[in-house]
Enzyme design. Sequence first.
Site: not given
Length: 212
Positions: A181-183
């Site tokens: 999970g990140s960007r």
Amino acid sequence: MFDKSPLAPSGWAYVLGALFLALVASALGVWLLAIPLWGAFAMMAWFFRDPERVADEDPGAVLSPADGKVVAVQEVEAPELPGGRGRVVSIFMDLFNVHVNRAPISGKVLSITHLPGGFMPADRAVSRVKNERMIMVMANQEGKTLAVAQVAGLVARHIECWAAPGGNLMRGERYGMIRFGSRLDIYFPLETPVRVSPGQKVKAGVTPIGDL
């Protein structure tokens, strides 16, 4: 080489490891342990899934490099681009999104730079410049450039980039992922039209987000 695999390359160790432990616990009849292990196996298989994608038919469109939600579209400093400024589209990936990243355009990889940093929650604006990140700069056949930054987060501390400087990527080709999970931030030249807005959901290798 990953096209026919249902899982991202780095996911096999997690998935098979959880499966092995679940099978051992089940064979021993230790159900208090086996049940959560089967749950972990299912979660790992879901997280590392890598479905096939069909690119948008518009050959000039820049495709989203990640699944998730657009959290920002703004003008920022972009030292990787000519002129030093650009427009960034920030995409936040939660734990339920596909985490395999795809090339937004077809072209040559000019550089890949790893920048150390912190691990703030990736949905915060400051994480774009404060967190650990891997920045890939690409140029298309016309010589127009853009940059894509894989940004680590509070939980996501493992950035994988399978591309190499001097190599070529096809639009929609898998080139990396971030666990868990990140960007991703994609930096366009200022004159580039952007097709998305904050709050919009996008899919890697499918959703057009701009035009070069």
